[in-house]
Design an enzyme around this catalytic site. Sequence first.
Site, PDB file in Angstrom:
ATOM      1  N   THR A   1     -43.256  -8.812   5.527  1.00 36.64           N
ATOM      2  CA  THR A   1     -43.800  -9.559   4.394  1.00 36.64           C
ATOM      3  C   THR A   1     -42.681  -9.894   3.419  1.00 36.64           C
ATOM      4  OG1 THR A   1     -45.909  -8.395   4.591  1.00 36.64           O
ATOM      5  CG2 THR A   1     -45.465  -9.521   2.508  1.00 36.64           C
TER       6      THR A   1
ATOM      7  N   CYS B   1     -17.936  -2.916  -2.509  1.00 40.42           N
ATOM      8  CA  CYS B   1     -18.483  -2.068  -1.455  1.00 40.42           C
ATOM      9  C   CYS B   1     -17.534  -0.940  -1.068  1.00 40.42           C
ATOM     10  CB  CYS B   1     -18.811  -2.919  -0.235  1.00 40.42           C
ATOM     11  SG  CYS B   1     -20.077  -4.165  -0.543  1.00 40.42           S
TER      12      CYS B   1
ATOM     13  N   HIS C   1     -27.885 -12.404  -5.749  1.00 33.91           N
ATOM     14  CA  HIS C   1     -27.343 -11.728  -6.927  1.00 33.91           C
ATOM     15  C   HIS C   1     -25.903 -12.109  -7.246  1.00 33.91           C
ATOM     16  CE1 HIS C   1     -24.767  -8.335  -5.344  1.00 33.91           C
ATOM     17  NE2 HIS C   1     -25.361  -8.714  -4.237  1.00 33.91           N
TER      18      HIS C   1
ATOM     19  N   GLY D   1     -26.889 -10.770   1.383  1.00 32.20           N
ATOM     20  CA  GLY D   1     -25.803 -11.307   2.177  1.00 32.20           C
ATOM     21  C   GLY D   1     -25.459 -10.436   3.370  1.00 32.20           C
ATOM     22  N   THR D   2     -25.555  -9.118   3.214  1.00 34.62           N
ATOM     23  CA  THR D   2     -25.223  -8.217   4.315  1.00 34.62           C
ATOM     24  C   THR D   2     -26.154  -8.432   5.505  1.00 34.62           C
ATOM     25  OG1 THR D   2     -24.228  -6.514   2.921  1.00 34.62           O
ATOM     26  CG2 THR D   2     -25.134  -5.788   5.020  1.00 34.62           C
TER      27      THR D   2
ATOM     28  N   SER E   1     -26.180 -15.288  -1.007  1.00 33.24           N
ATOM     29  CA  SER E   1     -26.798 -14.124  -1.636  1.00 33.24           C
ATOM     30  C   SER E   1     -27.282 -14.472  -3.033  1.00 33.24           C
ATOM     31  CB  SER E   1     -25.790 -12.973  -1.707  1.00 33.24           C
ATOM     32  OG  SER E   1     -26.331 -11.861  -2.383  1.00 33.24           O
TER      33      SER E   1
ATOM     34  N   GLN F   1     -19.600 -15.666  -1.759  1.00 33.82           N
ATOM     35  CA  GLN F   1     -18.836 -15.829  -2.999  1.00 33.82           C
ATOM     36  C   GLN F   1     -18.691 -17.294  -3.405  1.00 33.82           C
ATOM     37  OE1 GLN F   1     -17.711 -13.501  -5.089  1.00 33.82           O
ATOM     38  NE2 GLN F   1     -18.321 -11.752  -3.851  1.00 33.82           N
TER      39      GLN F   1
END
Length: 390
Positions: A235, A329, A199, A70-71, A197, A177
């Site tokens: 890649t 974070c 995860h 996501g970042t 994202s 989220q």
Amino acid sequence: MQIYLDYSATTPARPEAIQAMQKALTQQWGNPSSLHEWGQRAATALELARMQVASLINALPESIIFTSGGTEADNFAIMGIARLYTKPQHIIISSVEHSAVAEPARQLEQLGWEVTRLPVDKLGRIHPLDLQESLRSNTVLISIIYGQSEVGTLQPIEALGQIARDRNIMFHTDAVQVAGKLQVDVQKLPVDLLSVSSHKLYGPQGAGALYVRPGVELVPMLGGGGQELKLRSGTPAVPIIVGFGVAAELALQEIDVETPRLIALRDRLFDRLSHVPSLVPTGDRYCRLPHHVSFCIVSPDGDTGVVTGKTLVRQLNLAGIGISSGSACNSGKLTPSPILLAMGYNKTKAVGGIRLSLGRETTEADIDWTASAIEQILDRLMPKVALSRR
């Protein structure tokens, strides 16, 4: 008893995703850019994952650009638009953005760009009128978080995005989220760029995606072989992306059942702790992420005293319960939460924030046990509060 209630920080990769990743590692390990059979097996797996992630938000597969998370997706949205301009312009973000948006905006500001940070009310909500009044002739991008990770508040993205579309201004939303927990349809939602994202929805860490509306131009951040439609060279991490795809597909299949279940558990936890005077709910109680519960710890005089959010996190960890003090974070340092400060909390209260986020393995018994543990810990740490309600 071990109870994990930090699903907003990360989720465990589900078995189906792990199984798909193992297959990719052993049978689809070729370079997807290669023309031979080994490469084409990997390319096929990659494109299946692209279709799976696209279906999660009702996008065309070719509008999905895979990233490392996501970042990177947020950074790519901000910088990819900014690099289209030879001179600094004006962008708008909210005052409650994740650092993955706030930091590149700050970097642009240092380069001479003008950045407007929209205020929020005490529930963390943006008023569309504030956005309307902040527009300038040189506004080229608006980036507003969809669901705030620390206090759970959902923003009126449809209304905000429509304001941008009416003025032909690019609109990005960080939906990290939200995706997989609420229905997201980019065919109906007036957004040009949207971040997700892996995860956060039971896929592996290390993969994310940026939705790019067809026709939107971005300047690549990486130079190289021109993978991902020449927008993100390098890649691709095929096994991780494959796991992401499977997790996205299953999240979409389960959303109509899982989301109402999470909302019921969320509301149960709020209700179980509603009588605890040292806990003040943060964010919008109902217009919020379905899996998200958050509070600010306060003492009788309105300050946090020695009981900060991190204090409660550590105490609950000793009891086998995992929660977070605000954004993951920022959890390594004891500084006032910028999100709570933006919502009007003073610096003392802004170190008292806690977040409990629920997931697939969370049960009613987990909720009840956690509520009891929190109440007992706070009674021990804040005896004056405990005595005041007896």
